[in-house]
Design a protein around this motif. Structure first.
Motif, short mmCIF file in Angstrom:
data_model
loop_
_atom_site.label_atom_id
_atom_site.label_comp_id
_atom_site.label_asym_id
_atom_site.label_seq_id
_atom_site.Cartn_x
_atom_site.Cartn_y
_atom_site.Cartn_z
N VAL A 92 77.00 103.07 -21.09
CA VAL A 92 77.93 102.89 -19.97
C VAL A 92 77.16 102.37 -18.75
CG1 VAL A 92 79.49 104.06 -18.38
CG2 VAL A 92 79.55 104.62 -20.81
N PHE A 93 76.00 102.97 -18.47
CA PHE A 93 75.17 102.48 -17.36
C PHE A 93 74.83 101.01 -17.58
CE2 PHE A 93 71.28 101.31 -15.32
CZ PHE A 93 71.26 101.99 -14.11
N ASN A 94 74.40 100.65 -18.79
CA ASN A 94 73.97 99.28 -19.05
C ASN A 94 75.11 98.29 -18.85
OD1 ASN A 94 71.37 100.12 -19.67
ND2 ASN A 94 71.82 100.38 -21.85
N ALA A 95 76.33 98.66 -19.27
CA ALA A 95 77.47 97.77 -19.10
C ALA A 95 77.77 97.56 -17.62
CB ALA A 95 78.69 98.35 -19.81
N CYS A 96 77.73 98.65 -16.84
CA CYS A 96 78.00 98.54 -15.40
C CYS A 96 76.89 97.76 -14.69
CB CYS A 96 78.13 99.93 -14.78
SG CYS A 96 79.57 100.85 -15.36
N PHE A 97 75.65 98.01 -15.09
CA PHE A 97 74.51 97.29 -14.51
C PHE A 97 74.68 95.79 -14.68
CE2 PHE A 97 70.24 95.47 -14.83
CZ PHE A 97 69.61 96.00 -13.71
N ARG A 98 75.10 95.38 -15.86
CA ARG A 98 75.23 93.95 -16.15
C ARG A 98 76.46 93.34 -15.47
NH1 ARG A 98 75.34 93.30 -22.34
NH2 ARG A 98 75.05 91.08 -21.84
N ALA A 99 77.38 94.18 -15.00
CA ALA A 99 78.59 93.68 -14.33
C ALA A 99 78.51 93.84 -12.81
CB ALA A 99 79.81 94.41 -14.86
N THR A 100 77.35 94.22 -12.30
CA THR A 100 77.20 94.41 -10.86
C THR A 100 76.95 93.07 -10.17
OG1 THR A 100 76.33 96.64 -11.18
CG2 THR A 100 75.91 95.63 -9.05
N ASN A 101 77.63 92.86 -9.06
CA ASN A 101 77.52 91.61 -8.31
C ASN A 101 76.21 91.54 -7.53
OD1 ASN A 101 80.12 90.82 -9.13
ND2 ASN A 101 81.07 91.96 -7.45
N PRO A 102 75.77 90.32 -7.16
CA PRO A 102 74.59 90.20 -6.31
C PRO A 102 74.71 91.07 -5.06
CG PRO A 102 75.24 88.04 -7.14
CD PRO A 102 76.32 89.01 -7.55
N GLU A 103 73.60 91.69 -4.69
CA GLU A 103 73.51 92.63 -3.57
C GLU A 103 74.29 93.93 -3.81
OE1 GLU A 103 74.43 90.58 0.15
OE2 GLU A 103 72.28 90.18 0.37
N GLY A 104 74.64 94.17 -5.08
CA GLY A 104 75.31 95.42 -5.41
C GLY A 104 74.38 96.61 -5.33
N ARG A 105 74.98 97.80 -5.21
CA ARG A 105 74.21 99.05 -5.14
C ARG A 105 74.66 99.95 -6.29
NH1 ARG A 105 77.21 96.86 -1.37
NH2 ARG A 105 77.86 98.70 -0.20
N ILE A 106 73.71 100.42 -7.06
CA ILE A 106 74.00 101.30 -8.19
C ILE A 106 73.47 102.68 -7.84
CG2 ILE A 106 73.62 101.72 -10.64
CD1 ILE A 106 73.14 98.68 -10.92
N LEU A 107 74.37 103.66 -7.85
CA LEU A 107 74.02 105.04 -7.51
C LEU A 107 73.77 105.81 -8.80
CD1 LEU A 107 76.82 105.30 -4.88
CD2 LEU A 107 74.40 105.67 -4.32
N ALA A 108 72.54 106.26 -9.00
CA ALA A 108 72.20 107.07 -10.18
C ALA A 108 72.46 108.53 -9.84
CB ALA A 108 70.74 106.85 -10.55
N ILE A 109 73.61 109.04 -10.33
CA ILE A 109 74.04 110.40 -9.99
C ILE A 109 73.68 111.39 -11.09
CG2 ILE A 109 76.04 111.82 -9.36
CD1 ILE A 109 75.33 109.64 -7.31
N GLY A 110 73.78 110.96 -12.36
CA GLY A 110 73.48 111.86 -13.47
C GLY A 110 73.50 111.12 -14.78
N PHE A 111 73.17 111.86 -15.85
CA PHE A 111 73.05 111.25 -17.17
C PHE A 111 73.69 112.17 -18.20
CE2 PHE A 111 69.30 110.57 -14.49
CZ PHE A 111 69.48 109.23 -14.17
N ALA A 112 75.01 112.31 -18.10
CA ALA A 112 75.73 113.27 -18.93
C ALA A 112 75.60 112.94 -20.42
CB ALA A 112 77.21 113.30 -18.54
N SER A 113 75.34 111.70 -20.76
CA SER A 113 75.18 111.32 -22.16
C SER A 113 73.86 111.81 -22.74
CB SER A 113 75.25 109.80 -22.31
OG SER A 113 74.11 109.19 -21.71
N GLY A 114 72.93 112.18 -21.85
CA GLY A 114 71.59 112.56 -22.29
C GLY A 114 70.65 111.39 -22.45
N ASP A 115 71.17 110.18 -22.25
CA ASP A 115 70.38 108.95 -22.41
C ASP A 115 70.06 108.39 -21.02
OD1 ASP A 115 69.32 106.47 -22.98
OD2 ASP A 115 70.92 105.84 -24.33
N VAL A 116 68.81 108.58 -20.58
CA VAL A 116 68.39 108.08 -19.27
C VAL A 116 68.04 106.60 -19.41
CG1 VAL A 116 66.73 108.32 -17.38
CG2 VAL A 116 67.52 110.35 -18.62
N PRO A 117 68.74 105.71 -18.71
CA PRO A 117 68.51 104.27 -18.90
C PRO A 117 67.18 103.81 -18.31
CG PRO A 117 70.11 104.63 -17.15
CD PRO A 117 69.84 105.98 -17.75
#
Length: 320
Positions: free
Chosen positions: A215-240
């Motif tokens: 899910v993180f990877n999909a959102c990361f790849r869909a983030t616009n230039p100058e976007g901000r990604i907030l790393a809040i947690g990793f409920a899946s257990g998979d830290v990207p």
């Protein structure tokens, strides 16, 4: 008194009888009425949380109740005052000795149930979106885990701040809960092409990410230039693992947030955020969503609802 404890990390929690130690000079004794549960409580049991207090540990990070006694050096609080507190532990018990500076007086119209569900979830989302990401009206905000304890408050606060909110959650019921909280668009987390759906909606300016993994990877790849990604947690257990070259090419920022950490290095930012949120609550702008309320002797059942992702919003355990 009764308390829900682990004897050591990795052990099975149990309801036990304990005695409180004498009240310290800067502490207040609180008769706890309600305790809000968080995903972090499940990490605490396994010894995987950022904080590792010496066992035995009484679980429950945030609580609400009534002051029954104050230490000799305490000012500004008195027996009978209704308060909420984030203490990192001690919430799943009938009473607790808490440092006075951890206690926040409650508005007259706020129930203990709402107060116990309020601080971590709303505090995390407001700090993340306002202080860290500086979310602006009209920006497109993507929230993952959007029907969970913190995710749902991010949807609500993002909408209140004027963002166009895209909620990602699992299943029709959770998506409807997110839509009711203010989401403009919803995407099922089980969809095969989350990235494509986000791009079709215009991409993300800010991502509030609680899941990690694919899910993180999909959102990361869909983030616009100058976007901000907030790393809040990793409920899946998979830290990207984040490719730094992609950050460079798209001028992206990834911002981590551990809300409780601000109590140690910039407490004024955290308390100012909570004061702002309390005003919003008093004005009727925030409506805490509590999907389950269980008594203390069913605390393990309450934690299992979080482990099995069967809740929406918050789960609250009551003492009486």
């Amino acid at each position: 008194m009764k308390a829900f404890q682990i004897a050591e990390y990795g052990s099975t929690p149990a309801l036990v009888d304990i005695d409180l130690p004498p009240l310290g000079p800067t502490e207040v004794r609180v008769a706890i009425e309600a305790c809000g549960l968080n995903f972090a409580d499940t990490l605490m049991i396994r010894g995987q949380y950022q904080e590792r207090p010496v066992p035995p540990v009484t679980l429950g990070m945030e609580m609400a109740g009534t002051v029954t006694a104050i230490g000799a050096e305490v000012a500004g609080l008195a027996p009978g005052d209704r308060v909420a507190a984030f203490n990192g532990q001690d919430g799943l018990a009938e009473e607790a000795n808490l440092h006075a500076d951890r206690c926040v007086p409650l508005p007259d119209g706020m129930s203990a149930l709402h107060a116990a569900a309020f601080q971590v979830a709303y505090g995390t989302s407001h700090m993340a979106l306002d202080h860290c990401a500086k979310l602006q009206p009209g920006e497109r905000l993507v929230v993952t885990g959007a029907a969970g304890g913190v995710g749902l408050t991010a949807v609500e606060i993002g909408a209140l701040m004027g963002a166009e909110v895209i909620a990602i959650a699992r299943g029709a019921n959770k998506l409807e809960v997110a839509r009711a909280a203010g989401a403009n668009h919803v995407i099922d987390a089980e969809s095969e092409d989350i990235r494509g759906q986000l791009k079709a909606l215009g991409g993300a300016d800010v991502v509030y990410e609680t899941i990690g993994g694919a899910v993180f990877n999909a959102c990361f790849r869909a983030t616009n230039p100058e976007g901000r990604i907030l790393a809040i947690g990793f409920a899946s257990g998979d830290v990207p693992q984040i490719p730094a070259n992609h950050l460079l090419v798209k001028n992206l920022s990834v911002i981590g947030l551990y809300w409780g950490g601000y109590l140690k290095f910039r407490p004024a930012v955290l308390t100012g955020s909570l004061s702002h949120l309390m005003r919003w609550y008093e004005d009727g702008k925030l409506s805490p969503h509590v999907s389950h309320v269980l008594p203390l002797d069913r605390a393990d059942e309450a934690l299992n609802l979080i482990r099995q992702r069967k809740s929406t919003g918050k789960i609250v355990v009551t003492m009486r």
